[in-house]
Scaffold this motif. Structure first.
Motif, PDB file in Angstrom:
ATOM      1  N   MET A   1      10.182   5.951   0.763  1.00 46.92           N
ATOM      2  CA  MET A   1       9.201   4.913   0.540  1.00 46.92           C
ATOM      3  C   MET A   1       8.770   4.366   1.907  1.00 46.92           C
ATOM      4  O   MET A   1       9.608   4.040   2.731  1.00 46.92           O
ATOM      5  CB  MET A   1       9.810   3.814  -0.317  1.00 46.92           C
ATOM      6  N   PHE A   2       7.470   4.267   2.105  1.00 42.22           N
ATOM      7  CA  PHE A   2       6.910   3.690   3.320  1.00 42.22           C
ATOM      8  C   PHE A   2       6.587   2.221   3.066  1.00 42.22           C
ATOM      9  O   PHE A   2       6.285   1.835   1.928  1.00 42.22           O
ATOM     10  CB  PHE A   2       5.615   4.409   3.717  1.00 42.22           C
ATOM     11  N   SER A   3       6.615   1.402   4.108  1.00 36.72           N
ATOM     12  CA  SER A   3       6.237  -0.001   3.944  1.00 36.72           C
ATOM     13  C   SER A   3       5.667  -0.566   5.231  1.00 36.72           C
ATOM     14  O   SER A   3       5.959  -0.068   6.323  1.00 36.72           O
ATOM     15  CB  SER A   3       7.439  -0.841   3.497  1.00 36.72           C
ATOM     16  N   ILE A   4       4.855  -1.593   5.080  1.00 36.45           N
ATOM     17  CA  ILE A   4       4.425  -2.434   6.196  1.00 36.45           C
ATOM     18  C   ILE A   4       4.594  -3.877   5.741  1.00 36.45           C
ATOM     19  O   ILE A   4       4.535  -4.180   4.549  1.00 36.45           O
ATOM     20  CB  ILE A   4       2.967  -2.165   6.653  1.00 36.45           C
TER      21      ILE A   4
ATOM     22  N   THR B   1       5.368  -7.564   2.043  1.00 31.79           N
ATOM     23  CA  THR B   1       5.684  -6.166   2.314  1.00 31.79           C
ATOM     24  C   THR B   1       5.026  -5.295   1.258  1.00 31.79           C
ATOM     25  O   THR B   1       5.243  -5.491   0.064  1.00 31.79           O
ATOM     26  CB  THR B   1       7.208  -5.935   2.316  1.00 31.79           C
TER      27      THR B   1
ATOM     28  N   ARG C   1       4.397  -1.425  -0.240  1.00 29.47           N
ATOM     29  CA  ARG C   1       5.139  -0.166  -0.290  1.00 29.47           C
ATOM     30  C   ARG C   1       4.343   0.922  -1.001  1.00 29.47           C
ATOM     31  O   ARG C   1       3.609   0.656  -1.953  1.00 29.47           O
ATOM     32  CB  ARG C   1       6.455  -0.365  -1.033  1.00 29.47           C
ATOM     33  N   ARG C   2       4.557   2.149  -0.540  1.00 27.84           N
ATOM     34  CA  ARG C   2       3.994   3.309  -1.236  1.00 27.84           C
ATOM     35  C   ARG C   2       4.862   4.521  -0.920  1.00 27.84           C
ATOM     36  O   ARG C   2       5.504   4.592   0.120  1.00 27.84           O
ATOM     37  CB  ARG C   2       2.533   3.536  -0.865  1.00 27.84           C
ATOM     38  N   GLU C   3       4.862   5.474  -1.853  1.00 31.50           N
ATOM     39  CA  GLU C   3       5.698   6.668  -1.695  1.00 31.50           C
ATOM     40  C   GLU C   3       5.122   7.639  -0.679  1.00 31.50           C
ATOM     41  O   GLU C   3       5.877   8.275   0.061  1.00 31.50           O
ATOM     42  CB  GLU C   3       5.895   7.342  -3.048  1.00 31.50           C
ATOM     43  N   GLN C   4       3.813   7.791  -0.658  1.00 34.10           N
ATOM     44  CA  GLN C   4       3.155   8.705   0.283  1.00 34.10           C
ATOM     45  C   GLN C   4       2.095   7.931   1.056  1.00 34.10           C
ATOM     46  O   GLN C   4       1.436   7.056   0.500  1.00 34.10           O
ATOM     47  CB  GLN C   4       2.482   9.860  -0.474  1.00 34.10           C
ATOM     48  N   LEU C   5       1.921   8.277   2.313  1.00 33.43           N
ATOM     49  CA  LEU C   5       0.866   7.651   3.094  1.00 33.43           C
ATOM     50  C   LEU C   5      -0.489   8.060   2.537  1.00 33.43           C
ATOM     51  O   LEU C   5      -0.627   9.120   1.917  1.00 33.43           O
ATOM     52  CB  LEU C   5       0.983   8.065   4.564  1.00 33.43           C
TER      53      LEU C   5
ATOM     54  N   ASN D   1      -3.070   8.262   6.781  1.00 37.33           N
ATOM     55  CA  ASN D   1      -1.668   8.192   7.214  1.00 37.33           C
ATOM     56  C   ASN D   1      -1.179   6.764   7.431  1.00 37.33           C
ATOM     57  O   ASN D   1      -0.401   6.492   8.347  1.00 37.33           O
ATOM     58  CB  ASN D   1      -1.415   9.037   8.463  1.00 37.33           C
TER      59      ASN D   1
ATOM     60  N   VAL E   1       0.050   2.952   5.182  1.00 37.12           N
ATOM     61  CA  VAL E   1       0.424   2.339   3.898  1.00 37.12           C
ATOM     62  C   VAL E   1      -0.769   1.557   3.371  1.00 37.12           C
ATOM     63  O   VAL E   1      -1.201   1.731   2.235  1.00 37.12           O
ATOM     64  CB  VAL E   1       1.657   1.422   4.061  1.00 37.12           C
TER      65      VAL E   1
END
Length: 132
Positions: free
Chosen positions: A1-4, A37, A39-43, A47, A49
């Protein structure tokens, strides 16, 4: 999981109902650091979030609706204990509404979740996490 995560702050006044709150039953002020914050599974195709600038802008817009307000006088919160946990949910839900309306761009529609954390101090904070 990606996050910013993006950050802002709010200054509010409020009081609480109930013995559990002790002296906080009286009108008092609070200053919160607010972290959102995303979140997403794929960019996304770029590329990322989500666009950090748009996320910062929309968080700022949401917290500005609460900043420098006595929440006891706000119709949306009549009779409600506006605890740190409750306010984290309010901010998260308002951000989610903006995401659904496209305020963070089309790429934000692929977000999986959002967490809002309100820091009461350097030793205490509360969060609300929701799916998108």
């Amino acid at each position: 999981m990606f996050s910013i995560t993006v950050r802002d702050h709010i200054m509010i006044a409020h009081s609480f109902h109930g013995e559990v709150f002790g002296p906080a039953q009286r009108l008092h002020g609070a200053t919160f650091l607010v972290d959102a914050t995303f979140r997403r599974e794929q960019l996304d195709d770029d590329n990322i979030v989500v666009d950090i600038g748009l996320a910062t802008q929309e968080l700022g817009a949401v917290v500005s609706e609460l900043n420098y307000r006595n929440l006891d006088n706000e119709p949306d919160f009549a009779g409600i204990n506006t605890s740190t946990e409750f306010l984290a949910k309010v901010i998260a839900d308002r951000l989610a509404e903006r995401i659904a309306k496209g305020a963070l761009g089309e790429g934000a529609r692929g977000l999986a979740g959002l967490t809002v954390t309100l820091h009461e101090s350097h030793v205490a904070w509360a969060s609300y996490e929701r799916a998108l």
